[in-house]
Design a protein around this motif. Structure first.
Motif, PDB file in Angstrom:
ATOM      1  N   ALA A 107      49.076 -15.662 -10.507  1.00  5.70           N
ATOM      2  CA  ALA A 107      49.665 -15.970  -9.209  1.00  5.70           C
ATOM      3  C   ALA A 107      50.677 -17.114  -9.288  1.00  5.70           C
ATOM      4  O   ALA A 107      51.610 -17.174  -8.480  1.00  5.70           O
ATOM      5  CB  ALA A 107      48.579 -16.297  -8.190  1.00  5.70           C
ATOM      6  N   THR A 108      50.522 -18.010 -10.253  1.00  3.23           N
ATOM      7  CA  THR A 108      51.514 -19.080 -10.376  1.00  3.23           C
ATOM      8  C   THR A 108      52.888 -18.477 -10.662  1.00  3.23           C
ATOM      9  O   THR A 108      53.875 -18.808  -9.984  1.00  3.23           O
ATOM     10  CB  THR A 108      51.130 -20.058 -11.514  1.00  3.23           C
ATOM     11  OG1 THR A 108      49.820 -20.557 -11.262  1.00  3.23           O
ATOM     12  CG2 THR A 108      52.107 -21.215 -11.603  1.00  3.23           C
ATOM     13  N   HIS A 139      48.288 -24.166  -2.144  1.00  2.00           N
ATOM     14  CA  HIS A 139      47.730 -24.246  -3.496  1.00  2.00           C
ATOM     15  C   HIS A 139      48.701 -24.986  -4.418  1.00  2.00           C
ATOM     16  O   HIS A 139      49.914 -24.854  -4.289  1.00  2.00           O
ATOM     17  CB  HIS A 139      47.500 -22.831  -4.026  1.00  2.00           C
ATOM     18  CG  HIS A 139      46.654 -22.768  -5.257  1.00  2.00           C
ATOM     19  ND1 HIS A 139      47.180 -22.828  -6.523  1.00  2.00           N
ATOM     20  CD2 HIS A 139      45.313 -22.661  -5.402  1.00  2.00           C
ATOM     21  CE1 HIS A 139      46.186 -22.740  -7.405  1.00  2.00           C
ATOM     22  NE2 HIS A 139      45.049 -22.630  -6.748  1.00  2.00           N
ATOM     23  N   SER A 160      49.605 -24.403  -7.293  1.00  2.00           N
ATOM     24  CA  SER A 160      50.495 -23.531  -8.075  1.00  2.00           C
ATOM     25  C   SER A 160      51.773 -23.205  -7.303  1.00  2.00           C
ATOM     26  O   SER A 160      52.833 -23.002  -7.880  1.00  2.00           O
ATOM     27  CB  SER A 160      49.784 -22.238  -8.464  1.00  2.00           C
ATOM     28  OG  SER A 160      49.678 -21.383  -7.354  1.00  2.00           O
ATOM     29  N   VAL A 184      42.111 -21.717  -1.105  1.00  2.00           N
ATOM     30  CA  VAL A 184      41.384 -21.727  -2.378  1.00  2.00           C
ATOM     31  C   VAL A 184      39.982 -22.322  -2.250  1.00  2.00           C
ATOM     32  O   VAL A 184      39.110 -22.043  -3.058  1.00  2.00           O
ATOM     33  CB  VAL A 184      42.219 -22.439  -3.469  1.00  2.00           C
ATOM     34  CG1 VAL A 184      42.175 -23.951  -3.297  1.00  2.00           C
ATOM     35  CG2 VAL A 184      41.749 -22.024  -4.857  1.00  2.00           C
ATOM     36  N   ASP A 214      51.367 -16.772  -0.360  1.00  2.00           N
ATOM     37  CA  ASP A 214      50.521 -16.907  -1.539  1.00  2.00           C
ATOM     38  C   ASP A 214      49.175 -16.283  -1.180  1.00  2.00           C
ATOM     39  O   ASP A 214      48.400 -16.842  -0.412  1.00  2.00           O
ATOM     40  CB  ASP A 214      50.339 -18.386  -1.910  1.00  2.00           C
ATOM     41  CG  ASP A 214      49.351 -18.577  -3.068  1.00  2.00           C
ATOM     42  OD1 ASP A 214      48.903 -17.567  -3.660  1.00  2.00           O
ATOM     43  OD2 ASP A 214      49.035 -19.737  -3.385  1.00  2.00           O
ATOM     44  N   ALA A 234      46.749 -15.084  -3.598  1.00  2.00           N
ATOM     45  CA  ALA A 234      46.211 -14.877  -4.945  1.00  2.00           C
ATOM     46  C   ALA A 234      44.944 -14.024  -4.930  1.00  2.00           C
ATOM     47  O   ALA A 234      44.806 -13.107  -5.730  1.00  2.00           O
ATOM     48  CB  ALA A 234      45.934 -16.221  -5.618  1.00  2.00           C
ATOM     49  N   PHE A 235      44.045 -14.331  -4.002  1.00  2.00           N
ATOM     50  CA  PHE A 235      42.882 -13.439  -3.859  1.00  2.00           C
ATOM     51  C   PHE A 235      42.792 -12.859  -2.445  1.00  2.00           C
ATOM     52  O   PHE A 235      42.315 -11.754  -2.254  1.00  2.00           O
ATOM     53  CB  PHE A 235      41.570 -14.141  -4.263  1.00  2.00           C
ATOM     54  CG  PHE A 235      41.264 -15.385  -3.464  1.00  2.00           C
ATOM     55  CD1 PHE A 235      41.853 -16.593  -3.781  1.00  2.00           C
ATOM     56  CD2 PHE A 235      40.399 -15.341  -2.396  1.00  2.00           C
ATOM     57  CE1 PHE A 235      41.587 -17.746  -3.038  1.00  2.00           C
ATOM     58  CE2 PHE A 235      40.108 -16.477  -1.646  1.00  2.00           C
ATOM     59  CZ  PHE A 235      40.719 -17.683  -1.975  1.00  2.00           C
ATOM     60  N   ASP A 286      47.014 -12.161  -7.526  1.00  2.00           N
ATOM     61  CA  ASP A 286      46.472 -12.086  -8.877  1.00  2.00           C
ATOM     62  C   ASP A 286      45.797 -10.741  -9.066  1.00  2.00           C
ATOM     63  O   ASP A 286      45.156 -10.228  -8.145  1.00  2.00           O
ATOM     64  CB  ASP A 286      45.395 -13.178  -9.063  1.00  2.00           C
ATOM     65  CG  ASP A 286      45.936 -14.400  -9.777  1.00  2.00           C
ATOM     66  OD1 ASP A 286      46.667 -14.223 -10.764  1.00  2.00           O
ATOM     67  OD2 ASP A 286      45.617 -15.522  -9.350  1.00  2.00           O
ATOM     68  N   HIS A 336      43.986 -10.649 -12.095  1.00  2.00           N
ATOM     69  CA  HIS A 336      42.845 -11.100 -12.899  1.00  2.00           C
ATOM     70  C   HIS A 336      41.766 -11.812 -12.078  1.00  2.00           C
ATOM     71  O   HIS A 336      40.760 -12.225 -12.622  1.00  2.00           O
ATOM     72  CB  HIS A 336      43.280 -11.946 -14.101  1.00  2.00           C
ATOM     73  CG  HIS A 336      44.093 -13.168 -13.769  1.00  2.00           C
ATOM     74  ND1 HIS A 336      45.158 -13.568 -14.537  1.00  2.00           N
ATOM     75  CD2 HIS A 336      44.000 -14.073 -12.775  1.00  2.00           C
ATOM     76  CE1 HIS A 336      45.669 -14.670 -14.025  1.00  2.00           C
ATOM     77  NE2 HIS A 336      44.985 -14.998 -12.962  1.00  2.00           N
ATOM     78  N   LYS A 337      41.993 -11.965 -10.791  1.00  2.00           N
ATOM     79  CA  LYS A 337      40.909 -12.472  -9.945  1.00  2.00           C
ATOM     80  C   LYS A 337      40.158 -11.278  -9.354  1.00  2.00           C
ATOM     81  O   LYS A 337      39.380 -10.657 -10.055  1.00  2.00           O
ATOM     82  CB  LYS A 337      41.457 -13.411  -8.867  1.00  2.00           C
ATOM     83  CG  LYS A 337      41.878 -14.770  -9.445  1.00  2.00           C
ATOM     84  CD  LYS A 337      42.432 -15.721  -8.399  1.00  2.00           C
ATOM     85  CE  LYS A 337      42.831 -17.047  -9.028  1.00  2.00           C
ATOM     86  NZ  LYS A 337      43.612 -17.878  -8.102  1.00  2.00           N
TER      87      LYS A 337
HETATM   88  C1  LIG Z   1      44.246 -19.019  -8.321  1.00  2.00           C
HETATM   89  C2  LIG Z   1      45.259 -19.263  -7.268  1.00  2.00           C
HETATM   90  C3  LIG Z   1      46.601 -19.445  -7.607  1.00  2.00           C
HETATM   91  C4  LIG Z   1      47.086 -19.545  -9.029  1.00  2.00           C
HETATM   92  O1  LIG Z   1      46.810 -18.383  -9.741  1.00  2.00           O
HETATM   93  P1  LIG Z   1      46.863 -18.340 -11.329  1.00  2.00           P
HETATM   94  O2  LIG Z   1      46.439 -16.941 -11.608  1.00  2.00           O
HETATM   95  O3  LIG Z   1      45.876 -19.359 -11.811  1.00  2.00           O
HETATM   96  O4  LIG Z   1      48.238 -18.625 -11.785  1.00  2.00           O
HETATM   97  C5  LIG Z   1      47.501 -19.596  -6.565  1.00  2.00           C
HETATM   98  N1  LIG Z   1      47.106 -19.583  -5.287  1.00  2.00           N
HETATM   99  C6  LIG Z   1      45.806 -19.423  -4.921  1.00  2.00           C
HETATM  100  C7  LIG Z   1      45.443 -19.421  -3.465  1.00  2.00           C
HETATM  101  C8  LIG Z   1      44.841 -19.251  -5.913  1.00  2.00           C
HETATM  102  O5  LIG Z   1      43.569 -19.078  -5.559  1.00  2.00           O
END
Ligand SMILES: *Cc1c(COP(=O)(O)O)cnc(C)c1O
Length: 460
Positions: free
Chosen positions: A145-146, A188, A190, A237, A262, A264-265, A291, A293-294
């Motif tokens: 996600a970064t 986040h 990232s 997060v 953003d 990511a999950f 992501d 991988h999450k």
């Molecule tokens: C984990 C996360 C990221 C970063 O993801 P990476 O896969 O570690 O690069 C960004 N934003 C949120 C909300 C996250 O939970």
């Protein structure tokens, strides 16, 4: 094994040996402590040798890696890891990744790896449908996600400055019209890192205050004027909360701003009918990062950026060279910061193919229900849940900061399960993230029992 292999018969034996060792590792994963022991970490010092002068037999290397390396891992792929926001790996994705490693493909170039070009395109289409995002959006398959945030924000930078009459890829940022960047106070790290890498500045951003769940307050959104980028969050997060996207997207778009998400999950909530309400309004944004991988449970490293205007993404990422030949297929390297890279479409495809729409919805929904069960059990035991548990995240306090830290350390050391600590809105807390296909309801009960027993022992 057929002769004529590079490396001969030994190569086949080596790969079978690796498979056997992996099967052994995974077979024991739920019997071993989830944490890494200090002894196993100490044993890693055996690896700190001088540079080898001579070649070594691959079988010896593999045995050494398994003997020293396998124990020095946290059992994140097991069923009782609830730290960070991690997720496991679906069997189909691990197997697919092994096969793809044997292919050794340059996944960025369609001529060399037509299978990845095809799978990325198939996954782009499937994912946009599953997540309820505009079907024509472009997609970049990156490391996480970064980089997904980075890629989407590079597309945003391209489009925002193009609209202001500036070609940022050609002329850079020096002398460009300034772009205002608005983010939530709980964005986040990232996202902030990605903004820094793109020259937007980590500190020159405007931070909008958040409410008690970490949601950006729509009523506190500053007046938007001139070229502007607004960054929302789908899934805090810590607590998993979603920003009020409907209201903010509308205000931002009326002022001509670009809205990035953003997720990511959190974006995966859209794939589960009973959680999809959390994603209300987010599909109106201009770009999204997530992501794989999450919560999709594919191996590292895998994330995806989606951009409504695919041309803005290729505008930021495209690179031409006389030896790169466009084909009729998707050219994966025209969408990402990297040129050479793994064939990342393979495991994303394997995950989606193995779950299907129903299986993915079930995975998301089950993990959310399991999180709710953690919250219920911990509340019943007298501990304080700090967040509204609507998704897969639970933030719990066991008392004072010192008590909570001590209990988290004791839970980690006990080994049945693993949760990390956080400080959220001024409170020290334990964070439980349920994001693995492997977690059963029985795992949740067993972990809950352990948490409560350890907490009571610690508090005397
Ligand atoms: C984990 C996360 C990221 C970063 O993801 P990476 O896969 O570690 O690069 C960004 N934003 C949120 C909300 C996250 O939970």
């Amino acid at each position: 094994m057929a002769s004529g292999w590079p490396g001969g018969d030994d190569y086949g034996a080596l790969l079978r040996d690796a498979a056997e060792r992996a099967v052994g590792y995974l077979g024991g994963i739920d019997e071993r402590p989830v944490r890494v022991s200090p002894e196993d970490i100490a044993r890693l010092s055996v690896l700190e040798t001088p540079l080898p002068e001579h070649p070594a037999a691959p079988a010896t290397i593999l045995a050494e890696l398994d003997r020293l390396g396998s124990p020095a891992t946290t059992a994140t792929t097991g069923s009782r890891f609830f730290g960070y926001v991690i997720g496991g790996t679906l069997p189909a994705t691990v197997a697919a990744t092994w096969l793809a490693a044997a292919w050794d493909q340059e996944g960025g170039i369609a001529t060399l790896c037509p299978v990845n070009a095809t799978l990325e395109e198939v996954c782009r289409r499937w994912l946009l449908e599953l997540l309820g995002l505009p079907p024509q959006s472009g997609a970049a398959f990156v490391t996480g996600a970064t980089m997904a945030n980075f890629s989407a924000l590079a597309a945003a930078r391209h489009a925002i400055l193009a609209k202001a009459g500036w070609d940022v890829e050609a002329d850079g940022l020096f002398g460009a019209p300034p772009v205002s960047v608005i983010i939530g106070a709980e964005a986040h790290i990232s996202l902030i890192k990605a903004l820094g890498l793109l020259g937007f500045g980590r500190q020159r951003v405007v931070r909008v205050p958040t409410d008690r769940q970490g949601r950006m307050r729509a009523d506190a959104l500053p007046k938007i004027d001139g070229p502007t980028l607004v960054c929302l969050q789908a899934g805090n997060v810590n607590g998993g909360a979603f920003d009020p996207a409907g209201e903010i997207c509308q205000a931002a778009h009326e002022a001509g701003a670009w809205v990035h998400v953003d997720g990511a999950f959190g974006l995966w909530a859209a794939a589960a009918p009973e959680r999809a309400y959390l994603m209300a309004g987010f599909a109106a944004a201009d770009s999204w990062a997530t992501d794989a991988h999450k919560w999709l449970n594919v191996p590292y490293d895998s994330g995806i950026a989606f951009v409504r205007d695919a041309g803005a993404l290729t505008g930021a990422m495209a690179a031409v060279a006389p030896y790169l030949h466009a084909t009729a297929m998707r050219e994966p390297d025209q969408f990402t910061p990297e040129i050479s890279r793994r064939a990342r479409g393979v495991e994303v495809w394997a995950a989606l193919r193995s779950l299907g729409r129903d299986g993915l919805a079930d995975l998301i929904e089950r993990n959310c229900r399991q999180a709710a069960r953690f919250a219920e059990g911990l509340t019943a035991a007298g501990y304080e849940i700090l967040n509204e548990v609507a998704l897969n995240q639970v933030v719990v306090s066991f008392g004072t900061a010192e008590e909570t830290r001590r209990i988290i350390a004791a839970i980690q050391a006990e080994g049945t399960c693993w949760c990390g600590s956080t400080v959220w809105q001024g409170r020290t807390a334990m964070r439980i993230s349920v994001s693995s296909w492997a977690t059963t309801d029985e795992d949740v009960e067993r972990s809950l029992e352990t948490m409560v027993r350890v907490a009571r022992e610690e508090l005397g």
